[in-house]
Design a protein around this motif. Structure first.
Motif, PDB file in Angstrom:
ATOM      1  N   PHE A 153      10.035   1.654  -2.272  1.00  0.00           N
ATOM      2  CA  PHE A 153      10.623   2.242  -3.467  1.00  0.00           C
ATOM      3  C   PHE A 153      11.439   3.493  -3.159  1.00  0.00           C
ATOM      4  N   ALA A 154      11.362   3.974  -1.910  1.00  0.00           N
ATOM      5  CA  ALA A 154      12.051   5.213  -1.557  1.00  0.00           C
ATOM      6  C   ALA A 154      13.344   4.992  -0.800  1.00  0.00           C
ATOM      7  N   PRO A 197      17.070   4.103   0.126  1.00  0.00           N
ATOM      8  CA  PRO A 197      18.226   4.193  -0.773  1.00  0.00           C
ATOM      9  C   PRO A 197      19.143   2.982  -0.779  1.00  0.00           C
ATOM     10  N   SER A 198      18.922   2.013   0.119  1.00  0.00           N
ATOM     11  CA  SER A 198      19.823   0.862   0.169  1.00  0.00           C
ATOM     12  C   SER A 198      19.061  -0.371   0.620  1.00  0.00           C
ATOM     13  N   MET A 199      19.642  -1.549   0.362  1.00  0.00           N
ATOM     14  CA  MET A 199      19.023  -2.792   0.798  1.00  0.00           C
ATOM     15  C   MET A 199      19.006  -2.891   2.316  1.00  0.00           C
ATOM     16  N   PHE A 200      20.041  -2.345   2.967  1.00  0.00           N
ATOM     17  CA  PHE A 200      20.042  -2.353   4.432  1.00  0.00           C
ATOM     18  C   PHE A 200      18.836  -1.592   4.968  1.00  0.00           C
ATOM     19  N   GLN A 201      18.557  -0.432   4.393  1.00  0.00           N
ATOM     20  CA  GLN A 201      17.406   0.340   4.851  1.00  0.00           C
ATOM     21  C   GLN A 201      16.097  -0.320   4.448  1.00  0.00           C
ATOM     22  N   ALA A 202      16.091  -1.052   3.341  1.00  0.00           N
ATOM     23  CA  ALA A 202      14.908  -1.830   2.984  1.00  0.00           C
ATOM     24  C   ALA A 202      14.662  -2.917   4.026  1.00  0.00           C
ATOM     25  N   GLU A 259       0.827  -1.211   0.000  1.00  0.00           N
ATOM     26  CA  GLU A 259       0.000   0.000   0.000  1.00  0.00           C
ATOM     27  C   GLU A 259       0.860   1.260   0.000  1.00  0.00           C
ATOM     28  N   ARG A 260       1.909   1.261   0.810  1.00  0.00           N
ATOM     29  CA  ARG A 260       2.778   2.430   0.874  1.00  0.00           C
ATOM     30  C   ARG A 260       3.525   2.652  -0.436  1.00  0.00           C
ATOM     31  N   SER A 261       3.802   1.562  -1.157  1.00  0.00           N
ATOM     32  CA  SER A 261       4.525   1.702  -2.424  1.00  0.00           C
ATOM     33  C   SER A 261       3.643   2.301  -3.511  1.00  0.00           C
ATOM     34  N   LYS A 262       2.325   2.294  -3.302  1.00  0.00           N
ATOM     35  CA  LYS A 262       1.397   2.782  -4.331  1.00  0.00           C
ATOM     36  C   LYS A 262       0.793   4.134  -3.981  1.00  0.00           C
ATOM     37  N   ALA A 263       1.252   4.773  -2.894  1.00  0.00           N
ATOM     38  CA  ALA A 263       0.699   6.054  -2.463  1.00  0.00           C
ATOM     39  C   ALA A 263       1.757   7.142  -2.594  1.00  0.00           C
ATOM     40  N   PRO A 264       1.734   7.926  -3.673  1.00  0.00           N
ATOM     41  CA  PRO A 264       2.770   8.943  -3.892  1.00  0.00           C
ATOM     42  C   PRO A 264       2.868   9.951  -2.748  1.00  0.00           C
ATOM     43  N   GLU A 265       1.754  10.254  -2.113  1.00  0.00           N
ATOM     44  CA  GLU A 265       1.775  11.248  -1.039  1.00  0.00           C
ATOM     45  C   GLU A 265       2.333  10.691   0.262  1.00  0.00           C
ATOM     46  N   ASP A 266       2.584   9.389   0.276  1.00  0.00           N
ATOM     47  CA  ASP A 266       3.075   8.756   1.504  1.00  0.00           C
ATOM     48  C   ASP A 266       4.267   7.862   1.187  1.00  0.00           C
TER      49      ASP A 266
END
Length: 245
Positions: free
Chosen positions: A78-79, A81-86, A65-72
């Motif tokens: 998708f935001a 910057p690294s696999m560690f943060q993912a 859901e968060r990946s499909k909400a541009p305002e969030d």
């Protein structure tokens, strides 16, 4: 119960998961336990889950859901910057879902627990593989520990330990994983077909292949039958035990 494996190869990553969930021998269902997010040219990330189904579905749904909400997009997969943060994002999401079902905050009841394998690559760094625990902490695969298992791991681990080679092709790795899954399925009714498998080639930033292998798949049947016969042949070729009497 379930069984999932994530494996690092020189060529990239291969992941496989079963689809069985059950609450007893008379209540068996199938649910997909693999979720993938792809941003061509930028990143590919895959999670596999084991544990409480409501917990894992809620976690995946939140991430999706968060990946499909541009305002969030700030907490979006998708935001980061690294696999560690993912991995940290997935871990925090899992911990939040578990704690929301618990009576004492983060001290969740074991019934709501789940574990996750995260595999993928974000542009600017190498592919990475993580094992994420319900407490929100995680570990990363390395050359010493090149694959992770979650769920019913013990039956399928011996063949992985003995036969894994980082130089394997994707086809060879899938063959190895099918033997591991076949051994697990034969030993435990809580793991079952069909199997979902995905490959990812380093620096491609796109899903390589994504396939579902059904129980009647001809190749899987060849692997299952052939492995059983090969084990019998190998056992017969070993010298018999010589009794002292």
């Amino acid at each position: 119960m379930t069984y999932c494996v994530g494996m690092m190869l020189d060529r990239g990553l291969v992941v496989m998961s079963d689809t069985r969930t059950n609450a007893g021998v008379d209540n068996i269902s199938k649910f997909r336990k693999m979720a993938t997010w792809e941003q061509p040219g930028e990143r590919v990330l895959t999670v596999m889950t084991a544990g409480n189904l409501a917990t894992t579905q809620a976690m995946v749904s939140l991430l999706d859901e968060r990946s499909k909400a541009p305002e969030d997009r700030a907490p979006s997969i998708f935001a980061v910057p690294s696999m560690f943060q993912a991995a940290q994002l997935v871990a925090d999401t899992l911990k939040d879902v578990i704690s929301s079902h618990a009576d004492e905050g983060q001290k969740a009841d074991a019934g709501f627990n789940a574990t996750v394998i995260l595999a993928g690559q974000i542009k600017g760094a190498a592919p990475r593989l993580f094992l994420i625990y319900p407490q929100g902490n995680f570990i990363e695969a390395s050359t010493d520990t090149p694959f992770f298992q979650i769920g019913e791991a013990k039956y399928g681990k011996p063949i992985l330990v003995r036969a894994y080679d980082p130089k394997m092709s994707f086809d060879e790795a899938i063959k190895l994983l099918l033997v591991s899954f076949d051994s697990t399925i034969k030993a435990n009714l809580s793991v079952g077909m069909p199997l979902d498998v995905m490959t990812y080639e380093t620096d491609s930033f796109k899903i390589g292949s994504q396939t579902r292998i059904e129980a009647d798949n001809e190749y899987f049947q060849q692997i299952s039958n052939g492995w059983g016969e090969a084990l019998k042949t190998a056992l017969d070729s070993l010298p018999n035990y010589q009794s002292e009497s």
